[in-house]
Design an enzyme around this catalytic site. Structure first.
Site, mmCIF file in Angstrom:
data_model
loop_
_atom_site.group_PDB
_atom_site.id
_atom_site.type_symbol
_atom_site.label_atom_id
_atom_site.label_comp_id
_atom_site.label_asym_id
_atom_site.label_seq_id
_atom_site.Cartn_x
_atom_site.Cartn_y
_atom_site.Cartn_z
ATOM 1 N N SER A 62 -1.328 -7.887 0.499
ATOM 2 C CA SER A 62 -2.384 -7.988 -0.439
ATOM 3 C C SER A 62 -3.695 -6.718 -0.381
ATOM 4 C CB SER A 62 -3.321 -8.523 -1.276
ATOM 5 O OG SER A 62 -4.278 -9.375 -0.145
ATOM 6 N N CYS A 63 -3.348 -6.652 0.937
ATOM 7 C CA CYS A 63 -4.624 -5.321 0.513
ATOM 8 C C CYS A 63 -3.818 -3.430 0.796
ATOM 9 C CB CYS A 63 -4.834 -4.771 3.099
ATOM 10 S SG CYS A 63 -6.278 -5.863 3.318
ATOM 11 N N VAL A 64 -4.821 -2.831 0.312
ATOM 12 C CA VAL A 64 -4.111 -1.229 -0.138
ATOM 13 C C VAL A 64 -4.780 -0.445 0.811
ATOM 14 C CG1 VAL A 64 -4.252 0.270 -1.842
ATOM 15 C CG2 VAL A 64 -4.159 -2.076 -2.640
#
Length: 220
Positions: A92-94
């Site tokens: 879910s990190c960018v």
């Protein structure tokens, strides 16, 4: 033990090749998926040219050496010039890249959460981007030339439907809003979906390589 990194660029393809002790130990090729071999092969012209350059037997005009690699851990950012920047294990990190092509100064942030941080730590999107931007400018980047690319924000756990759990979507939105606020042009994105990603940014030519958890590659 140090690892040499070569970037090969021809009219038809590009590759990042990692070498150690005159041996190719890894590669990322833009022909992945279209190559007759199905994946990078030691007989490939790109790989051979990079290998010859790394072991000193040939200095080809298509090959440039990067000065190393920097990897941003969760909630961190890294920046540099003529290096390979990485953010690995994005769910879910960018992974957000800011890049000034005129100076080849770039930074990559591994964004964990949306919004701004109350303590100044760079795990939040807004704080990470603004802090990295200021640091790049203070180290010679030209603000008006800085643009962005980013990837990540997957919904790894597809069965979770509550909005509060859709952290990937919220991270993406927060990154987009912060870049718009800072008037930074977005050149390319690869976001959402349900697969994890590793992202690598080549500061020599500004290409972003996305490697999905299923092994597929995307160059942008």
């Amino acid at each position: 033990m140090t690892c040499d990194i070569a970037f090969v660029s021809t009219a038809s393809a590009k590759a990042i090749v990692l070498g150690r002790n005159k041996t190719v130990v890894g590669s990322y090729c833009s022909m992945n998926g279209r190559c007759a071999y199905g994946s990078c092969n030691m007989g490939c012209e790109l790989i051979m040219e990079a290998k010859n350059h790394l072991n000193g037997s040939s200095i080809g005009p298509n090959v440039k050496l990067l000065e190393g690699e920097l990897s941003a851990g969760i909630g961190e950012y890294k920046m540099g010039k003529d290096v390979l920047l990485k953010a690995m294990g994005l769910g879910s990190c960018v992974g957000v890249v800011l890049y000034d092509q005129s100076t080849r100064m770039a930074g990559i942030a591994h964004v964990l959460l949306p919004g701004a941080s109350s303590d100044g730590k760079t795990k939040h999107a807004e704080t990470a981007i603004t802090t990295m931007l200021e640091d790049m400018v203070s180290n010679g980047a030209r603000r008006r030339h800085i643009c962005a690319k980013f990837a990540g924000g997957a919904q790894i756990f597809k069965h979770m439907s509550l909005d509060i759990l859709k952290i990937g979507d919220r991270n993406i939105k927060s990154v987009e809003e912060t870049l718009a606020k800072e008037k930074i042009k977005i050149l390319a994105t690869d976001v959402g979906g349900d697969m994890g990603r590793n992202v690598l940014f080549n500061t020599i030519d500004g290409s972003l390589i996305v490697k999905y958890s299923n092994g597929e590659l995307l160059w942008m």
